[in-house]
Design an enzyme around this catalytic site. Structure first.
Site, PDB file in Angstrom:
ATOM      1  N   ASP A 175       0.557  -1.196  -0.003  1.00  0.00           N
ATOM      2  CA  ASP A 175      -0.168  -0.090   0.105  1.00  0.00           C
ATOM      3  C   ASP A 175       0.889   1.190  -0.195  1.00  0.00           C
ATOM      4  O   ASP A 175       0.674   2.045  -0.932  1.00  0.00           O
ATOM      5  CB  ASP A 175      -0.760   0.019   1.376  1.00  0.00           C
ATOM      6  CG  ASP A 175      -1.691   1.248   1.131  1.00  0.00           C
ATOM      7  OD1 ASP A 175      -3.217   1.059   1.085  1.00  0.00           O
ATOM      8  OD2 ASP A 175      -1.261   2.196   1.636  1.00  0.00           O
ATOM      9  N   VAL A 183      -5.152   2.079  -0.342  1.00  0.00           N
ATOM     10  CA  VAL A 183      -4.988   1.609  -1.692  1.00  0.00           C
ATOM     11  C   VAL A 183      -5.579   0.208  -1.553  1.00  0.00           C
ATOM     12  O   VAL A 183      -5.983  -0.391  -2.669  1.00  0.00           O
ATOM     13  CB  VAL A 183      -3.720   1.823  -2.087  1.00  0.00           C
ATOM     14  CG1 VAL A 183      -3.135   0.968  -3.297  1.00  0.00           C
ATOM     15  CG2 VAL A 183      -3.132   3.184  -2.228  1.00  0.00           C
ATOM     16  N   ASP A 184      -4.806  -0.422  -0.513  1.00  0.00           N
ATOM     17  CA  ASP A 184      -5.174  -2.112  -0.270  1.00  0.00           C
ATOM     18  C   ASP A 184      -6.748  -2.213  -0.327  1.00  0.00           C
ATOM     19  O   ASP A 184      -7.331  -3.129  -1.180  1.00  0.00           O
ATOM     20  CB  ASP A 184      -4.824  -2.512   1.020  1.00  0.00           C
ATOM     21  CG  ASP A 184      -3.382  -2.915   1.007  1.00  0.00           C
ATOM     22  OD1 ASP A 184      -2.817  -3.317  -0.207  1.00  0.00           O
ATOM     23  OD2 ASP A 184      -2.861  -2.905   2.032  1.00  0.00           O
ATOM     24  N   VAL A 185      -7.496  -1.405   0.396  1.00  0.00           N
ATOM     25  CA  VAL A 185      -8.898  -1.768   0.593  1.00  0.00           C
ATOM     26  C   VAL A 185      -9.756  -1.152  -0.651  1.00  0.00           C
ATOM     27  O   VAL A 185     -10.597  -1.773  -0.913  1.00  0.00           O
ATOM     28  CB  VAL A 185      -9.553  -1.070   1.883  1.00  0.00           C
ATOM     29  CG1 VAL A 185     -11.099  -1.383   1.951  1.00  0.00           C
ATOM     30  CG2 VAL A 185      -8.848  -1.704   3.066  1.00  0.00           C
ATOM     31  N   GLY A 237      -9.239  -3.897  -3.157  1.00  0.00           N
ATOM     32  CA  GLY A 237     -10.172  -5.222  -3.088  1.00  0.00           C
ATOM     33  C   GLY A 237     -11.556  -4.920  -3.141  1.00  0.00           C
ATOM     34  O   GLY A 237     -12.223  -5.842  -3.834  1.00  0.00           O
TER      35      GLY A 237
END
Length: 406
Positions: free
Chosen positions: A145, A173-175, A178
């Protein structure tokens, strides 16, 4: 709402094989689980590395692992062994979705690439989640991230003008990646209903960062205006930032001249609306420093809660700048039924798409569901025992004891 555990959800009947780690991939499969899918999480021997991450929750699980892997079934399979790969392919043969978050090319090298698995299941929706994609000079380069925040310019845009660049505090950025991945999977499942065919979808963390910065990219490329760090301020409107009150800071958002006039009265500075420097949004942007100095000359003598009440009464979007621990016990979250409770009583947040009427699933122990899932594939007890002996699979010891007692 009450518990509606038996009620139908959008993805009831959909099976997802989850070969993801860290946060981006697991957050995608968590959304699918909250929409009703059965998610079978394939973990390596010893378990997902995020199980070890700090801090640990009261149940002894990593808070990160618990937050993004509840409601899933844990199956421990050695994907590096030929027999383990055969078991995963058997699982995929009866599944609807396969999600992987390996570096581009690694899944194919293991025999779990798109071409490999669609030969097993031509209705499979295959989703890849990675940092920079599989083409171009950054294709296949690993990234987390914060690394993607740095590469994309998101980090350079975050922080105060006179300070260093800052990472956005949440794993945005990760979530975000997803979330896009889950949307792509749902869209592919819908398309499959029309044509009967599986397909591959891919989401990248860089693509997610671009989505967050889209209007800034247009500004930089088309208008030649590159945005710079503004602290809590916003590039298009003023005042649109946190201002100092007597005890705390209050974030205000003003996006029109009419709202500015209401805000000025609530902030105790109605005279500023008559100043030519602040009469229009364009003028206020040009004189932002003088504007905030004029506002704070009045607001620093007023308690934050009083200021907030005035702004809300004037229908100006505003909030006190609060620490995260306040949000953890916030009554608005209770009103929205954000918190769900596992069977052990551990509170965990739902994803925004979750049906609040459904009880959330537990955080799985390592290999808790290995035995039952393999039996569902048709393996006998002797075959499972042999796989355990060969260390191809692993079964949670507590689950074994529970079966023996029953």
């Amino acid at each position: 709402m009450g518990d509606r555990t038996g009620a139908e959800r959008p993805l009831d009947g959909i099976t997802v094989v989850d070969l993801t780690v860290n946060i981006a991939g697991p957050s995608a499969t968590l959304v699918l689980a909250d929409l009703g899918a059965r998610v079978i999480k394939i973990e390596p021997p010893g378990g997902d590395i995020s199980r070890e991450w700090h801090p640990q929750d009261p149940d002894g699980f990593s808070a990160v692992f618990s937050a993004f892997n509840r409601t899933k079934q844990s199956v421990v399979v050695d994907a590096k062994s030929p027999e383990g790969l055969r078991l995963i392919r058997r699982l995929v043969g009866g599944a609807d979705v396969f999600v992987e978050s390996m570096r581009p090319g690694k899944a194919a090298a293991l025999g779990l690439g798109w071409d490999d698995l669609r030969a097993v299941n031509d209705r499979l929706v295959y989703c890849s989640v990675n940092a920079f994609g599989d083409v171009g000079p950054m294709g296949g380069v690993p990234g987390f991230d914060a690394v993607v925040q740095a590469y994309s310019g998101l980090m350079d845009l975050t922080g105060h003008p006179d300070g260093d660049p800052a990472r956005v505090g949440g794993a945005v950025v990760d979530v975000g990646t997803g979330t896009w991945a889950a949307l792509a999977v749902v869209a592919a499942l819908l398309q499959r209903e029309r044509d009967g065919r599986g397909r591959r979808v891919e989401t990248t963390m860089l693509g997610t960062a671009i989505g967050f910065l889209m209007h800034h990219l247009v500004s930089a490329r088309s208008a030649g205006v590159a945005p710079r760090r503004l602290g809590t301020a916003q590039h298009n409107f003023a005042p649109y930032q946190a201002v100092r009150a007597a005890d705390r800071m209050v974030m205000i958002g003003v996006n029109s001249d009419a709202m500015w006039r209401r805000a000025a009265r609530a902030l105790g500075v109605p005279e500023l609306t008559d100043d030519v420097r602040f009469a229009t949004n364009e003028a206020r942007l040009a004189h932002r420093a003088e504007l905030i100095a004029g506002i704070e000359a009045a607001t620093t003598a007023v308690p934050a809660d009083t200021l907030l009440d005035r702004l809300v009464a004037a229908t100006v979007p505003a909030s006190v700048v609060r620490p995260i621990e306040d949000l953890a016990t916030d009554v608005q979250l209770d009103a929205l039924q954000v918190w769900g409770t596992t069977s052990s009583g551990t509170p965990l947040p739902r994803t925004p798409v979750a049906d609040n009427g459904h009880r959330i699933g537990d955080v799985p122990r390592v290999g808790e569901h290995t035995h039952d899932v393999l039996r569902g594939l048709g393996l006998s007890g002797e075959e499972i025992g042999a796989a355990v002996q060969a260390r191809v699979v692993a079964i949670d010891p507590q689950h074994t004891m529970e079966r023996q007692r029953s």
